[in-house]
Design an enzyme around this catalytic site. Structure first.
Site, PDB file in Angstrom:
ATOM      1  N   LYS A 243       0.845  -1.201   0.000  1.00 14.77           N
ATOM      2  CA  LYS A 243       0.000   0.000   0.000  1.00 14.77           C
ATOM      3  C   LYS A 243       0.881   1.251   0.000  1.00 14.77           C
ATOM      4  O   LYS A 243       2.092   1.180   0.183  1.00 14.77           O
ATOM      5  CB  LYS A 243      -0.922  -0.012   1.216  1.00 14.77           C
ATOM      6  CG  LYS A 243      -0.185   0.048   2.552  1.00 14.77           C
ATOM      7  CD  LYS A 243      -1.149   0.012   3.722  1.00 14.77           C
ATOM      8  CE  LYS A 243      -0.381   0.069   5.054  1.00 14.77           C
ATOM      9  NZ  LYS A 243      -1.295   0.096   6.212  1.00 14.77           N
TER      10      LYS A 243
ATOM     11  N   TYR B  71      16.467  32.471   3.464  1.00 13.68           N
ATOM     12  CA  TYR B  71      15.381  33.324   3.932  1.00 13.68           C
ATOM     13  C   TYR B  71      15.505  33.616   5.422  1.00 13.68           C
ATOM     14  O   TYR B  71      15.882  32.754   6.216  1.00 13.68           O
ATOM     15  CB  TYR B  71      14.028  32.649   3.661  1.00 13.68           C
ATOM     16  CG  TYR B  71      13.621  32.654   2.209  1.00 13.68           C
ATOM     17  CD1 TYR B  71      13.353  33.850   1.540  1.00 13.68           C
ATOM     18  CD2 TYR B  71      13.500  31.462   1.497  1.00 13.68           C
ATOM     19  CE1 TYR B  71      12.981  33.851   0.210  1.00 13.68           C
ATOM     20  CE2 TYR B  71      13.125  31.449   0.166  1.00 13.68           C
ATOM     21  CZ  TYR B  71      12.866  32.653  -0.471  1.00 13.68           C
ATOM     22  OH  TYR B  71      12.496  32.656  -1.796  1.00 13.68           O
TER      23      TYR B  71
END
EC number: 5.1.1.10
Length: 409
Positions: A76, A301
């Site tokens: 899965k 940043y």
């Protein structure tokens, strides 16, 4: 250029002149454009999936079980981010008899790849999902009487008898299992067993913890509850597969094997229960640019890192858009030329900056490992989990969803 109506008579002449001009060498020809379109896309980052490691892990698990219990390979989550289309063929090669997935797309993919064995959905599904999934010959997980009755009606309308696995809440997940410790749960189990277009082929539960002592207690509870269900429903034990063991239970509590084990993480080398299984995934990129910056300069940043020396910084073209999350800002490491090197500043959407000052020689295009091994150095899953606060499986699925997966060795 603005063309007025009175100039329209000149258009044929303009067109003829334009078409007679030689093509500039600076422009790509149609031939070169076509050839380039046929080449593989060059990726800024990618995941290498080791076929050799995956095959090793699969064989090791099959050897451990030694035909004492059926192996159901849980693929899965797009094989936990490793790419279902790359992993399924290895299961086919090793003659794995059962595969467990979650979505209809995964069901379809596994069947399209040629798997003809037992296919189980290992979560609750909507009625629409289950109706469509009848085409894929899937065994559904059922732990709700109303859902079972509605699925039975759908099966009847389609002239089918569907195989199901009855989920019990014996391990205490409280997620999708019947609470058969109460009379109502046992009565629901009896009702489900009596539905003519559903056939119970398995009884299962799922462990919420990775603790051997708790698993042993949960196992005893499951075995008793499964016995109670079989007694009240009249099911024949020899026609029912009992299964509860996940990867941890399979490795740590052999008594939990019962008739079938459902293992997932072990295929990818992701288990705390053993160090004998190999990691399958490596996350890679390359150096895009190199620049020298002076001591005292800031990086990224919000200026969260100040250079403590004159530094050579490498620009790596991978960022949070590629699943390399901002939690690695000023905290993560990568490997270049076999050395662990620090990430400086905040992770950008498409870029991380790495201090390569201490490398003796570094070049554009050098390989960068963000997870996995290079030489004797390694970025381990535990490190990723500690920094991200997420399970490694969560990260591998994220990386798989945002980066190209490439099968190697």
């Amino acid at each position: 250029m603005h063309v007025r109506f009175r100039h329209l008579f000149l258009l044929p002449l303009i067109t003829l002149v334009a078409c007679s001009q030689p093509v500039s060498k600076n422009h790509l020809s149609l031939t070169s454009l076509s050839a380039n379109a046929q080449q593989p896309v060059v990726n800024n980052a990618w995941l290498e999936i080791s076929q050799g490691a995956l095959d090793f892990n699969t064989k090791k698990m099959l050897t451990l079980l030694d035909n004492k219990s059926t192996l159901c390979a849980i693929l899965k989550g797009d094989a936990y981010g490793h790419d279902l289309t790359l992993v399924t063929p290895v299961m086919l090669k090793n003659n794995v008899q059962c595969i467990g997935v979650a979505s209809n797309q995964e069901l379809k993919t596994v069947r399209d790849l040629g798997f003809t064995g037992q296919l189980i959905r290992v979560r609750s599904a909507t009625l629409k999902e289950m109706q469509q999934a009848m085409a894929y010959d899937v065994e559904e997980l059922i732990g709700d009487k109303t859902v079972a009755e509605q699925l039975n009606n759908i099966a009847k309308l389609n002239g089918k008898v569907l195989r199901i696995h009855l989920a019990l809440n014996s391990a205490g997940m409280s997620r999708n299992g019947l609470e058969v410790s109460k009379a109502r749960g046992l009565n629901d189990a009896k009702t489900i067993a009596g539905l003519k277009n559903l056939t119970i082929v398995g009884i299962m539960s799922h462990y919420p913890v990775e603790d051997a002592s708790e698993i042993k207690a949960d196992l005893a509870r499951f075995q008793q509850q499964a016995k109670d269900v079989i007694a009240v429903t009249g099911l024949k034990r020899e026609k029912i597969k009992l299964h509860v063991a996940n990867t941890f239970a399979t490795l740590a509590v052999p008594d939990s094997w019962l008739d079938m084990v459902r293992v997932g993480g072990v295929f990818y080398g992701d288990t705390i229960a053993s160090t004998e299984y190999k990691r399958v995934m490596t996350f890679k990129s390359n150096i895009a640019s190199l620049n020298n910056y002076p001591k005292g300069g800031t990086v990224g940043y919000d200026r969260t890192y100040t250079l403590k020396r004159d530094s050579l910084l490498a620009n790596i073209p991978v960022g949070y858009a590629d699943g390399y999350r901002r939690v690695f800002s000023n905290a993560g490491h990568v490997i270049i030329q076999g050395q662990r090197l620090p990430v400086l500043g905040k992770t950008s959407m498409n870029t991380v900056i790495v201090d390569v000052t201490d490398l003796k020689k570094v070049s554009l295009g050098d390989e960068v490992v963000l997870f996995g091994k290079q030489g004797n150095a390694e970025i381990q899953a535990e490190e990723i989990e500690d920094l991200s606060g997420a399970l490694f499986t969560e990260m591998s699925i994220l990386w798989g969803a945002t980066n190209k997966r490439i099968l190697v060795d």
